[in-house]
Design a protein around this motif. Structure first.
Motif: not given
Lengths: 306, 511
Positions: A269-279, A17-25, B391-397
């Motif tokens: 998008r702090d992948y390790p933090l979210i994955q670890g916390t979820m676990l 789920l975390m890696h499916l999110l767009p956006g780049d750490p 219009v496409d609203i996403v999060d800031w990151t």
């Protein structure tokens, strides 16, 4: 043994789920003014340029060695980040539970006992407000009333029990705990009422009354004891929700707890933090479920685990 | 680099600062509530304001910005530039101490610059460095491969600042340094997500040559024993903290919430201008905004009053990409590109472009309401002119990643820039190319080459005119407004809290 597949599922799902999110750490870490080359360099350094399956494998190999990894942005391990914030969330959860259980249960019993009366209507109205009103709004109104107008409690911030003392600790948490409890009280009161209504119509209650047992004893001992299984189940759910952290309450009252950690981790998008916390959350929920199952055996002797 | 006029205005600014106030008190603790805390205090990788606000108390660079955002020496006492702008010689102040008691010398400066080249996301600005030299403990020389007339201005950047660390930190990875600088404050306690404390550094050696503080430079004095930064993300809670005395100063006060201070005589609210600048960014690599005529058509429909009215923040209209106080300001030359309110022109441009109703995606985010509202109003203005808008609203990151890396599906977005318009051409360069994803624009390339190579300031100003005109005429960016911010403080307690782009607590004291 069921908990192992549950935790594995949590681990895989949180990763995917975390890696499916767009956006780049790497963009978050590099900052808005960075050049594309600098962002790419950070991606390489963090291993984010590798395939998702390779990253998943690497994470599982680390988990197998008991390593939850390190946060990408906090410059600390996931365990230490969670460990620092756990006392805040546990304090808030404990205080909130201590407020919720007696009030929620008492209101639920009252509503059931005086069903269809103005007391029942009043209690259910309070419960409805508690469940429906946004906690964000309640928190702000509460701050304006109790902090700004009356000056009874601080408006925000957390005072640690060990360094600031019990008085300051209690003062910093009582307001957020009350706000957080309002929803839980409404939830628990409704569930307790429903369970008690079922029980109070049973033959053994009528029998107890016919035998001349006092109302206090009839409702309190015979009635509530039989509704307790449902109440314990709901309390377990409430505790799980509280330990998961209340994002909104922690945000408004500036409490450095798990809820804020998770939200900031997702934003960055702090992948390790979210994955670890979820676990870790998954592990905590499994433990709470086990505890609830054990409590069943105490409140209802018919329940046995062989 | 540091003009006589700049020095004079800085001097006047510095003199004006403390004179009106009473004799400073030493001691006490001030509480400042701000919306979030720093992710890192490693200056070489820090770019967000929440980080920079703390960092500029702890560390010092060779040069920094003054009250007027000009370069002014801090750890350097003298800067000499060779006639061909390839050799820069810095004479260091003697006797400056780090927080660990060690004296700062050229070895520390050299190590800091070498570390910066390795770890900073801004390291590309040192790409033309041929070498560093340390002829003696108080001398530091930078040699460039080719002329760069504004190299000292590059070094004054408050973003990814060129702060000097002890030489022992040279090989520390990004975010892993010990927080030891030469600044007037040193790091005390830091509890992530909760608070951070800076304490007065009693061994601080101020710049005695200056009469008083001057922006991030000058003679800075720490009067307070400590400053506690409380991280309070919710604006209502920050306002309540000031009202209840739980905070002495609060930042980022929304316009509507500031009204709660009405009738409270002890609370003073400052409006900070200049602060940041908001623009629409147009993606040049995604059809149909690959076509300059389509971009210009979008620029033509913009009605600024409607947009700023919806954004709910304090702002001022302004057509330029630098502020009127900047030497690079071009008067009204860029006005034709601003606030055109001309849907008829947009329709004509679209016709010329052969626009056939292709979808144009306006992407924004839910985290910053002013960004979202600006995009929503623009979308209506574009629809009125015949654009097919989504219009496409996403999060800031996601939004920021897409703008920076060119990922996702978007044609127009919006963001704010703070240091870039304050510092001008050299600070803008990366952003002009990166967010709109400008490629193969030889006009812009040539203008920037001329800017860096011109030793005559007038020619640099002319080169900037070409750069700014190109960016606006090609509609890589569409200017919205100069955005301000609001800070409030308890004036019955806090003295000499000066409005400036970055919050600072040197030369501030308590009654």
């Amino acid at each position: 043994m069921q908990s192992i597949p549950v935790l594995l599922l949590v681990a895989v799902l949180s990763f995917i789920l975390m890696h499916l999110l767009p956006g780049d750490p790497a963009v978050v870490i590099a900052g808005a003014d960075a050049t594309p080359a600098a962002v790419e360099r950070i991606r390489r350094e963090l291993g984010l340029d590798q395939s998702i399956w390779r990253q998943l494998l690497s994470w599982f190999l680390n988990l197998a060695q008991g390593k939850f990894g390190s946060s990408l942005v906090l410059n600390q391990t996931v365990l230490s980040a969670v460990g620092e914030r756990l006392p805040v969330t546990l304090s808030l959860a404990a205080l909130s539970l201590a407020i919720t259980l007696p009030i929620g249960i008492a209101l639920g019993i009252l509503a059931a006992y005086f069903r269809s009366s103005w007391i029942d209507a009043g209690v259910m109205a309070i419960a409805l407000i508690g469940v429906s009103a946004p906690s964000f709004w309640i928190a702000i109104v509460s701050v304006i009333l109790f902090s700004v107008k009356l000056g009874w409690v601080p408006s925000a911030g957390y005072a640690p029990l060990l360094t600031a003392g019990p008085g300051a600790w209690f003062a910093s948490l009582i307001q957020p705990a009350m706000v957080l409890s309002l929803f839980q009280i409404g939830f628990l009161a409704r569930m307790t009422r429903s369970a008690m209504l079922d029980v109070l119509e049973q033959d053994f209650i009528r029998t107890a009354r016919a035998k001349g047992v006092s109302e206090w004893r009839t409702v309190g001992k015979h009635g509530f004891r039989n509704a307790l299984v449902a109440v314990v189940t709901v309390s377990g759910i409430i505790l799980s929700l509280l330990i998961g952290g209340s994002v909104v309450v922690e945000q408004v009252f500036a409490l450095p707890g798990i809820g804020r950690l998770v939200v900031q981790g997702i934003m960055a998008r702090d992948y390790p933090l979210i994955q670890g916390t979820m676990l870790l959350f998954g592990f905590a929920f499994v433990l709470i479920n086990v505890a609830v199952d054990i409590i069943y055996t105490l409140v209802d002797p018919r329940v046995r685990y062989d | 680099m540091i003009t006589a006029l700049g020095r004079l205005t800085a001097l006047l600014g510095a003199l004006a600062t403390p004179l009106h106030a009473a004799e400073p008190n030493r001691g006490g603790s001030l509480v400042y509530a701000y919306l979030s805390g720093p992710g890192t205090l490693d200056p070489h990788v820090a770019s967000s304001l929440v980080e920079l606000e703390v960092i500029h108390h702890l560390f010092e660079p060779l040069v920094a910005i003054d009250n007027n955002y000009n370069a002014r020496p801090v750890l350097a006492s003298k800067i000499e530039t060779s006639a061909d702008a390839t050799v820069f010689t810095f004479t260091l102040r003697k006797g400056v101490k780090f927080h660990n008691g060690k004296e700062m010398t050229s070895a520390d400066v050299l190590a800091s610059f070498e570390r910066y080249r390795k770890v900073s996301p801004n390291a590309s600005v040192l790409a033309d460095v041929d070498g560093f030299e340390t002829p003696d403990p108080y001398g530091f020389v930078i040699r460039l491969k080719k002329p760069n007339a504004v190299f000292v201005d590059v070094l004054k950047s408050p973003v990814y600042p060129f702060e000097i660390l002890p030489a022992e930190q040279k090989d520390k990875a990004a975010r892993e340094i010990d927080i030891i600088g030469t600044g007037p404050f040193m790091l005390g306690e830091w509890v992530k997500d909760s608070h951070l404390v800076i304490k007065r550094f009693d061994g601080y050696v101020p710049d005695e040559s200056a009469p008083g503080p001057d922006g991030l430079a000058g003679r800075r004095t720490a009067y307070l024993d400590q400053v506690r930064y409380n991280f309070v993300p919710e604006a209502n809670a920050r306002v309540a903290a000031l009202q209840t005395g739980n905070a002495d100063v609060i930042g980022d006060v929304p316009r509507d919430l500031a009204k709660r201070f009405d009738g409270q005589a002890n609370i003073t609210t400052q409006q900070i201008f200049p602060y940041c600048m908001q623009v629409f960014v147009v993606n040049t690599q995604a059809a149909p905004t690959t076509n300059p005529l389509v971009r210009q058509a979008i620029e033509a429909v913009v009605n600024i009053d409607d947009i700023t009215g919806a954004m709910g923040q304090i702002s001022r209209p302004g057509h330029s990409l630098v502020y009127a106080s900047s030497p690079y300001y071009q008067g009204d030359a860029m006005k034709p590109y601003y606030d055109q309110r001309n849907p008829a022109k947009a329709k004509e441009l679209l016709k010329q472009a052969g626009y056939n109703g292709e979808k144009i995606v306006l992407q924004t985010n839910s985290n910053y309401p002013n960004f979202r509202d600006a995009i929503l109003v623009l979308s209506e203005q574009m629809k009125d002119a015949g654009f097919n808008v989504a219009v496409d609203i996403v999060d800031w990151t996601t939004n920021a990643s897409n703008m920076q890396r060119g990922t996702g599906v978007w044609n127009v977005s919006t963001t704010g820039y703070c240091s870039n318009p304050l510092l001008g051409p050299q600070q803008w360069k990366v952003m002009f190319y990166t967010f709109p994803h400008v490629k193969d624009d030889h006009v812009l390339d040539a203008a920037y080459d001329a800017f860096y190579a011109s030793l005559d300031p007038q020619k640099r100003i002319a080169a900037w005119a070409d750069i700014e005109k190109r960016v606006l005429e090609q509609a890589y960016m569409i200017k919205i407004a100069d955005m301000g911010t609001m800070r409030s403080y308890n004036a019955a307690k806090v003295v000499n809290f000066m409005p400036y782009y970055i919050v600072h607590f040197w030369d501030v004291w308590l009654k």
